[in-house]
Write a protein that holds these residues in place. Structure first.
Motif, PDB file in Angstrom:
ATOM      1  N   MET A  57       0.827  -1.206   0.000  1.00 42.00           N
ATOM      2  CA  MET A  57       0.000   0.000   0.000  1.00 42.00           C
ATOM      3  C   MET A  57       0.862   1.257   0.000  1.00 42.00           C
ATOM      4  SD  MET A  57      -3.053  -1.099   2.633  1.00 42.00           S
ATOM      5  CE  MET A  57      -3.729   0.562   2.603  1.00 42.00           C
ATOM      6  N   ALA A  58       1.921   1.240   0.813  1.00 40.76           N
ATOM      7  CA  ALA A  58       2.806   2.407   0.877  1.00 40.76           C
ATOM      8  C   ALA A  58       3.472   2.657  -0.467  1.00 40.76           C
ATOM      9  CB  ALA A  58       3.860   2.199   1.966  1.00 40.76           C
ATOM     10  N   LEU A  59       4.006   1.595  -1.080  1.00 40.65           N
ATOM     11  CA  LEU A  59       4.655   1.746  -2.379  1.00 40.65           C
ATOM     12  C   LEU A  59       3.674   2.224  -3.447  1.00 40.65           C
ATOM     13  CD1 LEU A  59       7.057  -1.324  -2.696  1.00 40.65           C
ATOM     14  CD2 LEU A  59       7.676   1.088  -2.615  1.00 40.65           C
ATOM     15  N   THR A  60       2.454   1.714  -3.394  1.00 41.90           N
ATOM     16  CA  THR A  60       1.451   2.100  -4.382  1.00 41.90           C
ATOM     17  C   THR A  60       1.128   3.590  -4.284  1.00 41.90           C
ATOM     18  OG1 THR A  60       0.472  -0.110  -4.341  1.00 41.90           O
ATOM     19  CG2 THR A  60      -0.879   1.674  -5.228  1.00 41.90           C
ATOM     20  N   LEU A  61       0.879   4.052  -3.068  1.00 41.48           N
ATOM     21  CA  LEU A  61       0.549   5.470  -2.867  1.00 41.48           C
ATOM     22  C   LEU A  61       1.723   6.368  -3.240  1.00 41.48           C
ATOM     23  CD1 LEU A  61      -1.411   5.266   0.511  1.00 41.48           C
ATOM     24  CD2 LEU A  61      -2.348   5.614  -1.784  1.00 41.48           C
ATOM     25  N   LEU A  62       2.927   5.975  -2.843  1.00 36.51           N
ATOM     26  CA  LEU A  62       4.102   6.785  -3.148  1.00 36.51           C
ATOM     27  C   LEU A  62       4.377   6.821  -4.651  1.00 36.51           C
ATOM     28  CD1 LEU A  62       6.430   5.622  -0.239  1.00 36.51           C
ATOM     29  CD2 LEU A  62       5.482   7.914  -0.524  1.00 36.51           C
ATOM     30  N   THR A  63       4.245   5.657  -5.293  1.00 33.13           N
ATOM     31  CA  THR A  63       4.507   5.586  -6.730  1.00 33.13           C
ATOM     32  C   THR A  63       3.463   6.356  -7.537  1.00 33.13           C
ATOM     33  OG1 THR A  63       5.516   3.401  -6.434  1.00 33.13           O
ATOM     34  CG2 THR A  63       4.877   4.024  -8.668  1.00 33.13           C
ATOM     35  N   SER A  64       2.206   6.223  -7.140  1.00 33.65           N
ATOM     36  CA  SER A  64       1.143   6.895  -7.891  1.00 33.65           C
ATOM     37  C   SER A  64       1.221   8.409  -7.765  1.00 33.65           C
ATOM     38  CB  SER A  64      -0.225   6.406  -7.402  1.00 33.65           C
ATOM     39  OG  SER A  64      -0.420   6.725  -6.042  1.00 33.65           O
ATOM     40  N   SER A  65       1.738   8.885  -6.647  1.00 35.55           N
ATOM     41  CA  SER A  65       1.801  10.344  -6.437  1.00 35.55           C
ATOM     42  C   SER A  65       3.081  10.969  -6.963  1.00 35.55           C
ATOM     43  CB  SER A  65       1.652  10.662  -4.944  1.00 35.55           C
ATOM     44  OG  SER A  65       2.629   9.986  -4.173  1.00 35.55           O
ATOM     45  N   GLN A  66       4.075  10.159  -7.349  1.00 35.28           N
ATOM     46  CA  GLN A  66       5.335  10.710  -7.830  1.00 35.28           C
ATOM     47  C   GLN A  66       5.134  11.579  -9.066  1.00 35.28           C
ATOM     48  OE1 GLN A  66       8.386   7.816  -8.536  1.00 35.28           O
ATOM     49  NE2 GLN A  66       8.834   7.511  -6.366  1.00 35.28           N
ATOM     50  N   ALA A  67       4.522  11.002 -10.091  1.00 37.64           N
ATOM     51  CA  ALA A  67       4.334  11.752 -11.337  1.00 37.64           C
ATOM     52  C   ALA A  67       3.457  12.973 -11.119  1.00 37.64           C
ATOM     53  CB  ALA A  67       3.729  10.839 -12.407  1.00 37.64           C
ATOM     54  N   ILE A  68       2.427  12.831 -10.289  1.00 36.29           N
ATOM     55  CA  ILE A  68       1.521  13.949 -10.019  1.00 36.29           C
ATOM     56  C   ILE A  68       2.268  15.096  -9.361  1.00 36.29           C
ATOM     57  CG2 ILE A  68      -0.487  14.660  -8.669  1.00 36.29           C
ATOM     58  CD1 ILE A  68      -1.621  11.864  -9.111  1.00 36.29           C
ATOM     59  N   LEU A  69       3.121  14.788  -8.379  1.00 34.00           N
ATOM     60  CA  LEU A  69       3.869  15.838  -7.678  1.00 34.00           C
ATOM     61  C   LEU A  69       4.873  16.523  -8.592  1.00 34.00           C
ATOM     62  CD1 LEU A  69       4.467  14.109  -4.206  1.00 34.00           C
ATOM     63  CD2 LEU A  69       3.018  16.104  -4.681  1.00 34.00           C
ATOM     64  N   ILE A  70       5.507  15.755  -9.482  1.00 25.30           N
ATOM     65  CA  ILE A  70       6.455  16.362 -10.415  1.00 25.30           C
ATOM     66  C   ILE A  70       5.746  17.330 -11.348  1.00 25.30           C
ATOM     67  CG2 ILE A  70       8.025  15.911 -12.339  1.00 25.30           C
ATOM     68  CD1 ILE A  70       8.817  13.320 -11.009  1.00 25.30           C
ATOM     69  N   VAL A  71       4.613  16.897 -11.907  1.00 30.46           N
ATOM     70  CA  VAL A  71       3.838  17.778 -12.799  1.00 30.46           C
ATOM     71  C   VAL A  71       3.318  18.976 -12.030  1.00 30.46           C
ATOM     72  CG1 VAL A  71       1.769  17.926 -14.231  1.00 30.46           C
ATOM     73  CG2 VAL A  71       3.212  15.886 -14.344  1.00 30.46           C
TER      74      VAL A  71
END
Length: 354
Positions: A57-71
């Protein structure tokens, strides 16, 4: 090359086949169960399945938000901050967190052969290679957003599964089942389908430059991941925080060189943290935590957790981008995402029987 040394050490008995193909929740020899259940040495109550669920769950949330935060960190289509200093900050934060965790372990358990920082040159010399690969990959991660959106990036990011599988076969001689190879073909089809653009004369939504960056990123990510997993599992009893520390120290060194070459004048004139915002800080924290989480997965499990996280993260990124960036879920994207998800599922269940 160094990975040849690793293979030779495997044959001498330092690394078992099970270490390279994944431990599947079993603690490696010499590693206390309580140490693998925590980042700072404190035990986590619950079974190994509960631990895997938390990590996933932690990896999923962190991975999914990476691209969003960069954009999200971009303003008027560009980065106000220095990308190289952001990468350096990520490595420095990961290094600091690893040292903090080691400090707790030293206080509770004392300094032992497996958790001391002092080590031999032979052990340390393997870490610059993945650190350099991750440097180039992380820099490309920022520039690729000039050509793709956040959901498209997550789709293309799945190409690293192919590179990982191929490099596992070439470098570590890991056998792949027919189901897994079929999953790789489906993955290519899914990534291509998701990128189809029916509203333009261009067949793919991503231009040629973006596709080339995605392919290079996939190769770098795959090789760095395979190499890192091999050196981390080379000594199963070695504390993960010590291994992380040396990896991140070289990461800081390489990023410092990148700052000097690319952004030296900007840093000297505007300051190291020029252009940083709350979103930038959250992005750096996200990258640091996800990097540590991935290294723990490589140490104590295998790439299956990463595979599932990537699949779910891709879908979460697309859904969130609808509300944040006005992204439209086209039929091609939906079909492509479905095929990619099926591919990742087949890859996870297709491990050859021994």
């Amino acid at each position: 090359m160094e990975y040849r040394k690793i293979k030779d050490q495997e044959k001498d008995g330092n690394v078992g086949e099970d270490d390279l193909e994944g431990l599947h929740g079993k603690p490696p020899s010499g590693v206390p169960v309580n140490s693998m259940a925590s980042f700072g040495g404190s035990s986590i109550v619950g079974s190994k399945w509960k631990l895997k669920s938390i990590v996933t769950m932690a990896l999923t949330l962190l991975t999914s938000s990476q691209a969003i935060l960069i954009v999200w960190s971009k303003r008027a289509g560009k980065y106000d901050y220095s990308v190289t200093t952001a990468n350096f900050s990520v490595e420095a934060l990961k290094c600091a967190l690893s040292l903090a965790a080691l400090g707790r372990i030293w206080k509770n358990e004392g300094v032992t052969e497996d958790n001391r920082l002092y080590t031999s040159l032979d052990e340390v010399i393997v870490y610059p290679i993945p650190a350099a690969l991750y440097l180039v990959k992380n820099l490309l991660q920022y520039y690729i957003f000039a050509y793709v959106d956040a959901p498209g990036y997550q789709i293309l990011k799945n190409l690293n599964i192919i590179s990982t599988g191929v490099l596992y076969r070439i470098i570590l001689k890991k056998k792949l089942s027919e189901i897994q190879w079929a999953a790789f073909i489906l993955l290519c089809m899914g990534c291509t389908t998701a990128q189809l653009n029916s509203s333009s004369d261009h067949v793919l939504q991503t231009p040629f430059q973006g596709l080339m960056m995605a392919i290079i990123m996939a190769l770098l990510s795959g090789f760095a991941g395979v190499y890192t997993e091999a050196i981390i599992k080379k000594r199963p009893s070695r504390n993960i925080n010590v291994q992380n520390f040396w990896l991140y120290v070289f990461g800081m060194a390489f990023n410092a060189v990148a700052i000097f070459i690319q952004d030296f004048d900007a840093v000297m004139n505007k300051g190291f943290f020029h252009g940083y915002s709350l979103i930038t800080t959250c992005m750096i924290l996200n990258h640091a935590l996800s990097g540590i989480a991935v290294s723990m997965v490589m140490k104590y499990a295998d790439n299956i957790v990463k595979v599932y996280s990537t699949s779910v993260a891709m879908l979460l990124t697309a859904v969130v981008s609808v509300f944040l960036f006005g992204f439209h879920l086209s039929l091609a994207f939906f079909l492509g995402s479905t095929v990619v998800s099926v591919s990742i599922y087949l890859h996870s269940i297709g491990k050859p029987q021994r």
